[in-house]
Motif scaffolding. Structure first.
Motif, PDB file in Angstrom:
ATOM      1  N   ALA A  79       0.885  -1.164   0.009  1.00 57.70           N
ATOM      2  CA  ALA A  79      -0.035  -0.019  -0.160  1.00 57.70           C
ATOM      3  C   ALA A  79       0.905   1.267   0.020  1.00 57.70           C
ATOM      4  N   LYS A  80       0.619   1.883  -1.095  1.00 59.16           N
ATOM      5  CA  LYS A  80       1.340   3.439  -1.071  1.00 59.16           C
ATOM      6  C   LYS A  80       0.701   4.301  -0.386  1.00 59.16           C
ATOM      7  N   ALA A  81       1.369   5.283   0.335  1.00 59.24           N
ATOM      8  CA  ALA A  81       0.785   6.231   1.147  1.00 59.24           C
ATOM      9  C   ALA A  81       1.424   7.611   0.747  1.00 59.24           C
ATOM     10  N   GLY A  82       2.002   7.821  -0.380  1.00 54.10           N
ATOM     11  CA  GLY A  82       2.597   9.206  -0.563  1.00 54.10           C
ATOM     12  C   GLY A  82       4.057   9.427   0.158  1.00 54.10           C
ATOM     13  N   PRO A  83       3.653  10.680   1.006  1.00 51.64           N
ATOM     14  CA  PRO A  83       5.260  10.844   1.757  1.00 51.64           C
ATOM     15  C   PRO A  83       5.311  10.092   2.821  1.00 51.64           C
ATOM     16  N   LEU A  84       4.320   9.414   3.402  1.00 48.35           N
ATOM     17  CA  LEU A  84       4.109   8.387   4.369  1.00 48.35           C
ATOM     18  C   LEU A  84       4.941   7.084   4.300  1.00 48.35           C
ATOM     19  N   GLY A  85       5.134   6.906   2.917  1.00 44.57           N
ATOM     20  CA  GLY A  85       5.788   5.829   2.411  1.00 44.57           C
ATOM     21  C   GLY A  85       4.817   4.555   1.990  1.00 44.57           C
ATOM     22  N   THR A  86       5.459   3.373   2.435  1.00 40.94           N
ATOM     23  CA  THR A  86       4.732   2.176   1.757  1.00 40.94           C
ATOM     24  C   THR A  86       4.541   1.251   3.068  1.00 40.94           C
ATOM     25  N   ALA A  87       3.465   0.294   2.880  1.00 40.52           N
ATOM     26  CA  ALA A  87       3.466  -0.806   4.087  1.00 40.52           C
ATOM     27  C   ALA A  87       3.322  -2.238   3.103  1.00 40.52           C
ATOM     28  N   ARG A  88       3.702  -3.211   3.784  1.00 45.50           N
ATOM     29  CA  ARG A  88       3.348  -4.486   3.228  1.00 45.50           C
ATOM     30  C   ARG A  88       2.196  -4.915   4.085  1.00 45.50           C
ATOM     31  N   ILE A  89       1.027  -5.464   3.519  1.00 49.69           N
ATOM     32  CA  ILE A  89      -0.160  -5.947   3.950  1.00 49.69           C
ATOM     33  C   ILE A  89      -0.187  -7.428   3.565  1.00 49.69           C
ATOM     34  N   ALA A  90      -0.138  -8.485   4.355  1.00 50.57           N
ATOM     35  CA  ALA A  90      -0.251  -9.747   4.168  1.00 50.57           C
ATOM     36  C   ALA A  90      -1.498 -10.231   4.717  1.00 50.57           C
ATOM     37  N   ILE A  91      -2.334 -11.074   3.829  1.00 53.51           N
ATOM     38  CA  ILE A  91      -3.697 -11.579   4.392  1.00 53.51           C
ATOM     39  C   ILE A  91      -3.546 -12.982   3.973  1.00 53.51           C
ATOM     40  N   ASP A  98     -15.586 -25.365   9.096  1.00 56.00           N
ATOM     41  CA  ASP A  98     -16.594 -24.792   8.102  1.00 56.00           C
ATOM     42  C   ASP A  98     -16.375 -23.200   8.075  1.00 56.00           C
ATOM     43  N   HIS A  99     -15.524 -22.770   8.849  1.00 54.51           N
ATOM     44  CA  HIS A  99     -14.970 -21.253   8.839  1.00 54.51           C
ATOM     45  C   HIS A  99     -13.618 -20.869   8.255  1.00 54.51           C
ATOM     46  N   CYS A 100     -13.273 -19.655   8.364  1.00 46.67           N
ATOM     47  CA  CYS A 100     -12.144 -19.198   7.695  1.00 46.67           C
ATOM     48  C   CYS A 100     -11.339 -18.180   8.797  1.00 46.67           C
ATOM     49  N   LEU A 101     -10.071 -18.891   8.949  1.00 46.00           N
ATOM     50  CA  LEU A 101      -9.277 -17.817  10.010  1.00 46.00           C
ATOM     51  C   LEU A 101      -8.564 -16.907   9.148  1.00 46.00           C
ATOM     52  N   VAL A 102      -8.979 -15.822   9.270  1.00 46.61           N
ATOM     53  CA  VAL A 102      -8.134 -14.596   8.613  1.00 46.61           C
ATOM     54  C   VAL A 102      -6.909 -14.004   9.538  1.00 46.61           C
ATOM     55  N   ILE A 103      -5.703 -13.835   8.885  1.00 45.99           N
ATOM     56  CA  ILE A 103      -4.534 -13.396   9.574  1.00 45.99           C
ATOM     57  C   ILE A 103      -4.040 -12.143   8.789  1.00 45.99           C
ATOM     58  N   VAL A 104      -4.121 -11.001   9.361  1.00 43.41           N
ATOM     59  CA  VAL A 104      -3.411  -9.936   8.520  1.00 43.41           C
ATOM     60  C   VAL A 104      -2.177  -9.693   9.381  1.00 43.41           C
ATOM     61  N   ASP A 105      -1.178  -9.338   8.490  1.00 51.29           N
ATOM     62  CA  ASP A 105       0.122  -8.871   9.118  1.00 51.29           C
ATOM     63  C   ASP A 105       0.680  -7.686   8.284  1.00 51.29           C
ATOM     64  N   GLU A 106       0.847  -6.486   9.076  1.00 49.48           N
ATOM     65  CA  GLU A 106       1.057  -5.375   8.246  1.00 49.48           C
ATOM     66  C   GLU A 106       2.402  -4.641   8.826  1.00 49.48           C
ATOM     67  N   HIS A 107       3.101  -4.231   8.112  1.00 45.78           N
ATOM     68  CA  HIS A 107       4.368  -3.268   8.611  1.00 45.78           C
ATOM     69  C   HIS A 107       5.014  -2.400   7.598  1.00 45.78           C
ATOM     70  N   PRO A 108       5.326  -1.236   8.026  1.00 47.69           N
ATOM     71  CA  PRO A 108       6.047  -0.499   7.208  1.00 47.69           C
ATOM     72  C   PRO A 108       7.248  -0.860   6.280  1.00 47.69           C
ATOM     73  N   LEU A 109       7.139  -0.616   5.113  1.00 45.04           N
ATOM     74  CA  LEU A 109       8.451  -1.093   4.225  1.00 45.04           C
ATOM     75  C   LEU A 109       9.434   0.142   4.338  1.00 45.04           C
ATOM     76  N   LYS A 110       8.934   1.409   3.670  1.00 41.64           N
ATOM     77  CA  LYS A 110       9.993   2.457   3.709  1.00 41.64           C
ATOM     78  C   LYS A 110       9.038   3.812   3.925  1.00 41.64           C
ATOM     79  N   GLY A 111      10.044   4.664   3.991  1.00 33.28           N
ATOM     80  CA  GLY A 111       9.563   6.193   4.164  1.00 33.28           C
ATOM     81  C   GLY A 111       9.241   6.618   5.635  1.00 33.28           C
ATOM     82  N   VAL A 112       8.529   7.578   5.719  1.00 32.77           N
ATOM     83  CA  VAL A 112       8.311   8.186   7.147  1.00 32.77           C
ATOM     84  C   VAL A 112       7.759   7.086   8.137  1.00 32.77           C
ATOM     85  N   GLY A 113       6.663   6.288   7.493  1.00 35.18           N
ATOM     86  CA  GLY A 113       6.169   5.358   8.170  1.00 35.18           C
ATOM     87  C   GLY A 113       7.118   4.391   8.916  1.00 35.18           C
TER      88      GLY A 113
END
Length: 168
Positions: A79-91, A98-113
């Motif tokens: 995800a690109k966020a202009g001057p804030l940089g980019t983030a990796r979001i893994a889903i 019968d259900h779904c376990l959803v795991i989200v992992d997010e962290h900044p890659l580069k930039g101010v974030g």
């Protein structure tokens, strides 16, 4: 890293159907006011959706690019966020009965974030993920209930052999 999980009362395929629709991201991604595919065929590798975030009169328009896709199982985005940089979001989607376990992992890659990333920012991301996964669950569960409602009476549905559903 901000890692959060949520058990959704719908099949992994139902959840994937929502994830693979680039026009629906604004429905469940917290902070996003609109989204639409802008490049490629979402969610194929390298495809992108444009998104808009609004803060009162301020608007930030940018894009999210698919960096890895395993249909029905995993989606990794930048995800690109202009001057804030980019983030990796893994889903990740995991069958859970019968259900779904959803795991989200997010962290900044580069930039101010990445520079200002700390425990306080991590806590805010966790709060955002909790709300985001609750929204995703609500959509997926409503879609699954609607599909069940439309299913002809008496039709028996058995899971595919590798679908991760319950077995007799």
């Amino acid at each position: 890293m901000a890692v959060r999980h949520h058990l959704i009362s719908a099949s992994p395929q139902s959840v994937w159907t929502v994830l693979e629709d680039g026009t629906r991201y604004a429905d469940w991604v917290v902070g996003t006011s609109s989204s639409k595919p802008v490049r490629g065929h979402w969610p194929q590798l390298g495809s992108a959706i444009g998104f808009e975030v609004r803060f009162g009169p301020l608007r930030l328009c940018n894009e999210t690019v698919v960096r890895r896709c395993v249909p029905g199982e995993a989606l990794e985005l930048e995800a690109k966020a202009g001057p804030l940089g980019t983030a990796r979001i893994a889903i990740e989607l995991r069958p859970w009965g019968d259900h779904c376990l959803v795991i989200v992992d997010e962290h900044p890659l580069k930039g101010v974030g990445g520079t200002v990333h700390n425990v306080a920012v991590e806590a805010l991301i966790q709060i955002r993920h909790r709300a985001m996964l609750a929204r995703l669950a609500k959509i997926c569960e409503a879609d699954a209930a609607e599909a069940e409602r439309r299913r002809p009476l008496g039709q028996v549905v058995s899971p595919a052999p590798d679908d991760g559903g319950a077995r007799a």
